[in-house]
Write a protein that holds these residues in place. Structure first.
Motif: not given
Length: 108
Positions: A22, A99, A97, A95, A84, A88, A61, A18-20
């Motif tokens: 998104a 995935s 994200v 928030e 996490w 971050y 998230v 999972s990343r931001i």
């Protein structure tokens, strides 16, 4: 694709990242997916391994922590949340994200 906190990628345990932000990562997935579904992942030790991208969704998230911590490579929701926060500096369960699901292929 770098997997900075992917401790268990090469063991084949992790199947989701999972990343931001998104929207940016969702756009990246769509661009890569149009050309090829196989990309190189790089673990903490710099070792590269091919992975096949198999899906992409946008979630909160907190939902990932509660429902997909195992796929993220953690044995508990708290383990996911702790990493996490380390990455971050905060954990806001609302928030959004991106995935990205994947399967680990053979060694590069």
């Amino acid at each position: 694709m770098k997997f900075g906190a992917t401790y268990e990628l090469l063991a084949g345990h992790k199947t989701l990242t999972s990343r931001i932000p998104a929207e940016r990562w969702y756009g990246w997935y769509k661009d890569v997916n149009l050309e090829s579904k196989i990309v190189q992942a790089e673990g903490l030790d710099g070792e590269k391994q091919p992975i096949r991208l198999i899906g992409c969704n946008i979630h909160k998230v907190g939902w990932v922590r509660d429902n997909k911590f195992w796929a993220e490579g953690f044995s508990s929701p708290q383990g996911f949340e702790d990493i996490w926060r380390k990455l971050y500096g905060r954990f806001d369960p609302d928030e959004l994200v991106c995935s990205i699901g994947f399967e680990v292929l053979g060694k590069a």
